[in-house]
Design an enzyme around this catalytic site. Structure first.
Site, PDB file in Angstrom:
ATOM      1  CG  HIS A 154     139.394   0.300 -45.304  1.00 41.95           C
ATOM      2  ND1 HIS A 154     138.162   0.851 -45.051  1.00 41.95           N
ATOM      3  CD2 HIS A 154     140.309   1.128 -44.713  1.00 41.95           C
ATOM      4  CE1 HIS A 154     138.312   1.968 -44.338  1.00 41.95           C
ATOM      5  NE2 HIS A 154     139.608   2.149 -44.118  1.00 41.95           N
ATOM      6  CG  ASP A 190     140.169   3.361 -38.598  1.00 42.12           C
ATOM      7  OD1 ASP A 190     141.373   3.163 -38.402  1.00 42.12           O
ATOM      8  OD2 ASP A 190     139.730   4.103 -39.522  1.00 42.12           O
ATOM      9  CG  HIS A 192     138.926   5.979 -42.592  1.00 40.10           C
ATOM     10  ND1 HIS A 192     140.158   6.047 -41.951  1.00 40.10           N
ATOM     11  CD2 HIS A 192     138.863   7.058 -43.414  1.00 40.10           C
ATOM     12  CE1 HIS A 192     140.818   7.116 -42.388  1.00 40.10           C
ATOM     13  NE2 HIS A 192     140.049   7.751 -43.272  1.00 40.10           N
TER      14      HIS A 192
HETATM   15  C1  OKP Z   1     142.731   3.338 -43.665  1.00 36.78           C
HETATM   16  B1  OKP Z   1     142.314   3.152 -42.219  1.00 36.78           B
HETATM   17  C2  OKP Z   1     142.305  10.245 -49.469  1.00 36.78           C
HETATM   18  C3  OKP Z   1     142.924   8.903 -49.652  1.00 36.78           C
HETATM   19  C4  OKP Z   1     142.318   7.967 -48.686  1.00 36.78           C
HETATM   20  C5  OKP Z   1     142.501   5.715 -47.873  1.00 36.78           C
HETATM   21  C6  OKP Z   1     142.355   5.893 -46.413  1.00 36.78           C
HETATM   22  C7  OKP Z   1     142.435   4.574 -45.752  1.00 36.78           C
HETATM   23  C8  OKP Z   1     142.356   4.630 -44.261  1.00 36.78           C
HETATM   24  N1  OKP Z   1     142.650  11.147 -50.520  1.00 36.78           N
HETATM   25  N2  OKP Z   1     143.105   6.794 -48.564  1.00 36.78           N
HETATM   26  O1  OKP Z   1     140.942   3.018 -42.031  1.00 36.78           O
HETATM   27  O2  OKP Z   1     142.854   4.103 -41.310  1.00 36.78           O
HETATM   28 ZN    ZN Z   2     141.097   4.807 -40.602  1.00 42.74          ZN
END
Ligand code: OKP
Ligand code: ZN
Length: 334
Positions: A154, A190, A192
């Protein structure tokens, strides 16, 4: 497959994060690593290659910010970890202000990425761990696992976000390019979307970025990773986004994965960097895909069938009790 890890990646230990309107314990905690180390066994040490490879991806002022943010926060008399509360919206003036709150906003995209005392040290060694894995490939290993933590996908060139500070996969991809390994493909699996990696390479035609992830209409990071994002300028066609709905299980997942692998094969890369998150697991507390532990081995076999030297870089995965076995299943599949 050799596993690379440095103990200094433990130093990063924020206490809490903003989640659904309240503060909860920080999800990207060191228990994740203990679960992985218990399942994976022996690790290999990580040499220090300095800041030069980080600077191929991240501008110096951003690294200076990461190094000083916690100190500046404490100097401002603040309790807890450094966290922003105001973000410059696109189109606002790009000012270089001194105030720590302004800098936290300037260099971040969300409120889930606090800076604690050991954050810089851990982020630095996490990036070095990715470089150590790459060096194993340069030395002839077919695949290597970089147990990176904090994760990286990210983080853009000059912003942190989503528990990520330095983009470990991008640092490794740039180093591979510099080492003359030719075109690089990055496959991000991943849960996300890897917005930071996409931002770093989206305008480049020599680095392919493919991502299979939860549809950003329903899931973080919302503003990147939609199916119509295919790269820009020289990078047009060198980005492939394959968003999938919540609830996706292994059958639909593998169909999307195969599309990504076909595109990577057609691109003609000399090296694969795989941003691997085990947050696609059915039991993940903050995600909503339905992969099982046994699914990770065949997923990895499909990826390995590309026949490319492959660096697996750890990203997310928050079902701590199962995390080690999920990663072990994936690495066995490779
Ligand atoms: C990081 B990785 C939701 C909060 C989300 C960010 C998630 C980051 C994921 N309320 N927080 O890609 O696993
Ligand atoms: Zn993730």
């Amino acid at each position: 497959m050799r596993v690379f890890w440095d103990e200094r990646q433990r130093r990063h230990a924020p206490v809490q994060e903003l989640h659904n309107g309240g503060f909860v314990p920080f999800a990207e905690h060191i228990g994740r690593v203990d679960s992985m180390l218990a399942a994976l066994g022996a690790t290999h040490s990580v040499p220090d290659r300095g800041e030069a490879p980080l600077l191929r991806v991240h501008p110096g002022p951003y690294l200076d910010f990461l190094k000083s943010a916690f100190i500046d926060w404490k100097a401002a008399g603040r309790p807890g970890d450094a966290a922003g509360y105001v973000w410059p919206v696109i189109g606002r003036r790009a000012l270089e202000l001194d105030r720590i709150d302004a800098r936290l906003g300037q260099y971040s995209m969300d409120a889930s990425t606090p800076i604690a005392e050991g954050t810089w040290e851990s982020a630095y060694w996490s990036a070095q761990t990715a470089l150590a894995g790459l060096e194993a490939l340069l030395a002839g290993d077919r695949a290597a696992f970089a147990l990176c933590r904090p994760p990286g996908h990210h983080a853009g060139a000059d912003y942190m976000g989503g528990y990520c500070y330095l983009n470990n996969a991008a640092v490794a991809a740039e180093a591979a390019w510099a080492a003359g390994l030719g075109r690089v493909a990055i496959l991000d699996i991943d849960y996300h979307h890897g917005n930071g990696t996409q931002d770093i390479f989206g305008a480049r035609g020599d680095v392919f970025f493919a991502s299979v992830h939860a549809d950003p209409r329903t899931d973080y990071p919302f503003f990147w990773g939609h199916g119509d994002e295919g790269g820009a300028g020289e990078g047009e066609g060198a980005t492939l986004n394959l968003p999938l709905p919540r609830g996706t299980g292994i059958r639909d997942y593998e169909a999307a994965l195969d599309k990504a692998l076909e595109a990577i094969a057609a691109f003609g890369a000399g090296l694969l960097v795989c941003s691997f998150g085990a947050d696609t697991f059915a039991g993940d507390p903050i995600c909503a895909f339905a992969l099982e532990t046994a699914d990770y081995a065949p997923v990895a076999r499909r990826i390995a069938s590309l026949g490319l030297p492959s660096l697996v870089v750890m990203e997310g995965g928050y079902a701590v009790d199962a995390l080690g076995e999920n990663v072990a299943s994936f690495l066995r599949g490779f």
